[in-house]
Design a protein around this motif. Structure first.
Motif, short mmCIF file in Angstrom:
data_model
loop_
_atom_site.label_atom_id
_atom_site.label_comp_id
_atom_site.label_asym_id
_atom_site.label_seq_id
_atom_site.Cartn_x
_atom_site.Cartn_y
_atom_site.Cartn_z
N ALA A 1 0.80 -1.23 0.00
CA ALA A 1 0.00 0.00 0.00
C ALA A 1 0.83 1.27 0.00
CB ALA A 1 -0.96 0.01 1.19
N GLY A 2 2.09 1.19 0.41
CA GLY A 2 2.93 2.39 0.44
C GLY A 2 3.21 2.98 -0.92
N ALA A 3 3.04 2.19 -1.98
CA ALA A 3 3.30 2.68 -3.33
C ALA A 3 2.14 3.51 -3.88
CB ALA A 3 3.57 1.51 -4.27
N ALA A 4 0.97 3.41 -3.27
CA ALA A 4 -0.17 4.19 -3.74
C ALA A 4 0.09 5.68 -3.54
CB ALA A 4 -1.44 3.76 -3.00
N SER A 5 -0.54 6.49 -4.35
CA SER A 5 -0.33 7.93 -4.29
C SER A 5 -0.89 8.54 -3.00
CB SER A 5 -1.00 8.61 -5.49
OG SER A 5 -0.56 8.04 -6.69
N ALA A 6 -1.97 7.96 -2.49
CA ALA A 6 -2.61 8.49 -1.29
C ALA A 6 -3.22 7.36 -0.48
CB ALA A 6 -3.69 9.52 -1.65
N LEU A 7 -3.26 7.56 0.81
CA LEU A 7 -4.02 6.70 1.71
C LEU A 7 -5.10 7.58 2.34
CD1 LEU A 7 -1.20 4.71 3.55
CD2 LEU A 7 -2.67 3.90 1.69
#
Length: 204
Positions: free
Chosen positions: A87-93
């Motif tokens: 999930a850290g690669a996603a642009s936003a959490l």
């Protein structure tokens, strides 16, 4: 709209449904170089804003964090280890919470349902804009309450990973295999409850 060619896993449906629904799925492979533009982010929240809700209560609340900022790091740290693997690669959490108590102190019993509808609208808008969303229930609710000062009236519901899909993302197994596996669903017949017309009430 994002200019991308995403890996498609179009659903095989009993009858045709809108492509935004048929093509939507939840990837774990995200482009770690992609940045979510302000107007694209605003469009997602705007779509959620116009979702239906009981008595127009609009109980949904969104805490948006972008990759690289401190709030993102704090939210990422609250994710379950299995979700941290990708999930850290996603642009936003995005932390989604439901306001389950109204201004008058009375419970809002439909808040969780309504918040789910708002997320569905957000996800559909993301699909229309060429973005991917993966929804996660695996996170430490007590940690996000403490780290972001959420009061008792706000119930953390889900964390969304939002960004641009990357079909070539380096994922550990078994996640890599799941990324390319066919989509499956129960048949429509399994989802329909019988309408037992004329059923007599049970004896007391």
């Amino acid at each position: 709209m994002e200019d991308i060619t995403a890996m498609r896993k179009t659903a095989t449906t009993t009858v045709p449904v809108h492509p935004l629904l048929a093509d939507r799925w939840s990837p774990r492979g995200f482009d770690q170089a992609h940045e979510l533009a302000d107007d694209r982010l605003t469009a997602l929240i705007e779509a959620a804003r116009w979702a239906p809700s009981a008595q127009n209560s609009q109980p949904w609340r969104f805490l948006v964090t972008r990759r690289g900022d401190q709030a993102h790091a704090r939210l990422f740290a609250a994710l379950a280890p299995g979700n941290q693997a990708w999930a850290g690669a996603a642009s936003a959490l995005v932390l989604v919470a439901a306001r389950t108590v109204g201004d008058d102190g009375r419970p809002q019993p439909w808040a969780l349902y309504d918040t789910g509808q708002a997320v569905a609208a957000l996800v559909t808008q993301a699909q229309a804009d060429g973005l991917a969303v993966h929804q996660m229930g695996g996170f430490d609710t007590a940690a996000v309450r403490a780290r972001f000062g959420l009061g008792e009236a706000l119930t953390p519901v889900v964390v969304l990973a939002v960004g641009r899909q990357d079909g070539a993302a380096d994922l550990p197994e078994p996640l890599a295999a799941r990324e390319v596996a066919p989509r499956t669903r129960r048949p429509v017949s399994d989802l329909l409850l019988p309408a037992r017309v004329g059923l007599q009430p049970a004896a007391a």
